[in-house]
Design an enzyme around this catalytic site. Structure first.
Site, PDB file in Angstrom:
ATOM      1  N   LYS A   1       5.673   3.889  17.107  1.00  0.00           N
ATOM      2  CA  LYS A   1       5.648   2.790  16.138  1.00  0.00           C
ATOM      3  C   LYS A   1       6.843   2.936  15.215  1.00  0.00           C
ATOM      4  CE  LYS A   1       2.579   0.291  13.005  1.00  0.00           C
ATOM      5  NZ  LYS A   1       1.196   0.191  12.475  1.00  0.00           N
TER       6      LYS A   1
ATOM      7  N   ASN B   1       4.989   6.099   3.253  1.00  0.00           N
ATOM      8  CA  ASN B   1       4.157   6.706   2.213  1.00  0.00           C
ATOM      9  C   ASN B   1       3.967   8.214   2.324  1.00  0.00           C
ATOM     10  OD1 ASN B   1       3.723   4.142   1.047  1.00  0.00           O
ATOM     11  ND2 ASN B   1       2.150   3.715   2.591  1.00  0.00           N
ATOM     12  N   THR B   2       4.589   8.839   3.317  1.00  0.00           N
ATOM     13  CA  THR B   2       4.613  10.295   3.427  1.00  0.00           C
ATOM     14  C   THR B   2       6.061  10.747   3.291  1.00  0.00           C
ATOM     15  OG1 THR B   2       2.656  10.403   4.850  1.00  0.00           O
ATOM     16  CG2 THR B   2       4.163  12.270   4.933  1.00  0.00           C
TER      17      THR B   2
ATOM     18  N   SER C   1       5.680   5.253   8.620  1.00  0.00           N
ATOM     19  CA  SER C   1       5.068   4.915   7.334  1.00  0.00           C
ATOM     20  C   SER C   1       6.014   5.318   6.201  1.00  0.00           C
ATOM     21  CB  SER C   1       3.736   5.648   7.170  1.00  0.00           C
ATOM     22  OG  SER C   1       3.273   5.524   5.833  1.00  0.00           O
TER      23      SER C   1
ATOM     24  N   PHE D   1      -1.649   8.252   4.191  1.00  0.00           N
ATOM     25  CA  PHE D   1      -2.421   8.888   5.268  1.00  0.00           C
ATOM     26  C   PHE D   1      -3.694   9.563   4.733  1.00  0.00           C
ATOM     27  CE2 PHE D   1       1.434   9.714   8.338  1.00  0.00           C
ATOM     28  CZ  PHE D   1       1.549   8.359   8.535  1.00  0.00           C
TER      29      PHE D   1
ATOM     30  N   ASN E   1       0.830  -1.204   0.000  1.00  0.00           N
ATOM     31  CA  ASN E   1       0.000   0.000   0.000  1.00  0.00           C
ATOM     32  C   ASN E   1       0.865   1.255   0.000  1.00  0.00           C
ATOM     33  OD1 ASN E   1      -0.493   1.955   2.467  1.00  0.00           O
ATOM     34  ND2 ASN E   1       0.083  -0.017   3.375  1.00  0.00           N
TER      35      ASN E   1
ATOM     36  N   ASN F   1       5.953  -1.327  11.409  1.00  0.00           N
ATOM     37  CA  ASN F   1       5.163  -0.854  10.286  1.00  0.00           C
ATOM     38  C   ASN F   1       5.509  -1.701   9.053  1.00  0.00           C
ATOM     39  OD1 ASN F   1       3.554   0.931   8.637  1.00  0.00           O
ATOM     40  ND2 ASN F   1       4.014   2.583  10.062  1.00  0.00           N
TER      41      ASN F   1
END
Length: 352
Positions: A215, A184-185, A182, A121, A117, A244
């Site tokens: 996390k 993805n940012t 994450s 966010f 994925n 994560n």
């Protein structure tokens, strides 16, 4: 009550994100039809004196939680409990609403029982989530709130995003999770450093008495993970969640070049990072393990390594809504087979 193996091929014909929206539609139904909720809850929610424990002074009726990223906007809390989860973690939430990354941004690796994925966010933002939580909290099972920064917020101003969220939401959940892991940012993982963690926890601990957890990502050396988590605990973190998603695309045969991998391929990498952290921090802080957990045996491995709680997400996609019930039932058997009467005796058994 549902033969998931029969409907899974139909679900997998849908784009993954569309399938997720369909699941959300059904998991919101208990808000409208309580009888539907009660029937599924009675069949799927497993609790037993063997599984019950207090963590952070909060009652957890079973140790299997839903990981962040599934219920991003706090719309499915009742439905998630009906699936059998002992707690849920909503989010990741950001102060401002944001659409996330361009689509398509979620992909299945069916043979490897894994997801990839690059959501970024996507969420409705602080105010809408706050309103929904006000309608639900306190709930009958614990709620964690996973928070992150907006994509447009610079690294210099990132702490402000986190403190804004803590101020607004800390009374509406049982614990807070700082998400700086994450992939993805842009730039988010760069915040996994001493200066940021020191400053963030100094401010955050002034704002709430609720537990605040960090996390971490799996894409660092074990030594780096131990140093980072030890620092966080020293600076005030009440627990660590490991891990994560991973950007180690070599784990699947046909990876995309964006996003993070979760599911079965993450299992060993996640365990190794968790185990290294637990060797250092078990007994000093609360540890939660997530990443590739898809069976009672794997959940129990994490528990014996030091996890008080475990979380699942991708396994639910591949194994269906009976999965959590089945794991909890088998977990009781595994605990009792080791001659323990309660899960707390099993936590960290491999560390003792």
């Amino acid at each position: 009550m549902i033969n998931y193996e029969m409907i899974k091929p139909l679900l997998f014909k849908l784009e993954p994100e569309n399938a997720h929206h369909l699941a959300e539609y059904f998991l919101r139904m208990p808000n409208i039809c309580p009888n539907l909720f009660n029937g599924f809850l009675n069949d799927h929610f497993i609790t037993s004196p063997v599984l019950q424990q207090k963590v952070f002074g909060i009652d957890f009726l079973n140790p299997i939680g839903l990981g962040a990223g599934f219920d991003k906007n706090a719309t499915m809390i009742r439905g998630i409990q009906a699936l059998g989860f002992g707690f849920t973690e909503i989010g990741t939430l950001t102060p401002k609403p944001q659409p996330g990354n361009p689509k398509p941004r979620m992909f299945r690796h069916i043979e490897e029982e894994s997801l990839q994925n690059a959501m970024g966010f996507n969420n409705d933002g602080l105010l809408k989530a706050q309103k929904r939580l006000q309608q639900r909290y306190p709930f009958s099972t614990p709620i964690g709130i996973n928070i992150g920064k907006n994509k447009t917020t610079s690294e210099r101003d990132a702490i402000s995003d986190y403190t804004t969220l803590i101020k607004a939401l800390h009374e509406l959940g049982d614990y807070i999770v700082i998400n700086i892991s994450s992939p993805n940012t842009p730039g988010l993982r760069d915040l996994q450093n001493e200066e940021f963690i020191t400053s963030l926890f100094a401010e955050a601990k002034e704002l709430t008495n609720k537990p605040i957890l960090l996390k971490i990502a799996p894409d660092m050396s074990e030594a780096q993970a131990v140093d980072l988590t030890s620092l966080a605990v020293e600076k005030g973190a009440d627990g660590i969640i490991a891990t994560n998603t991973t950007i180690d695309y070599s784990l699947v045969k046909e990876p995309k070049d964006i996003g993070g991998l979760s599911g079965a391929v993450l299992k060993q990498k996640s365990f190794e990072i968790f185990d290294a952290v637990a060797k250092e921090l078990f007994g000093k802080t609360t540890l939660i393990s997530v990443g590739g957990i898809d069976s009672a045996e794997e959940a129990y491995r994490r528990i014996k390594a030091g996890a008080s709680l475990v979380q699942i997400y991708s396994g639910l996609v591949f194994h269906g809504p009976d999965m959590i019930r089945d794991i909890n039932l088998e977990l009781i058997n595994l605990i009792q087979a080791d001659k323990y009467t309660n899960i707390t005796q099993a936590i960290g058994a491999d560390r003792k």
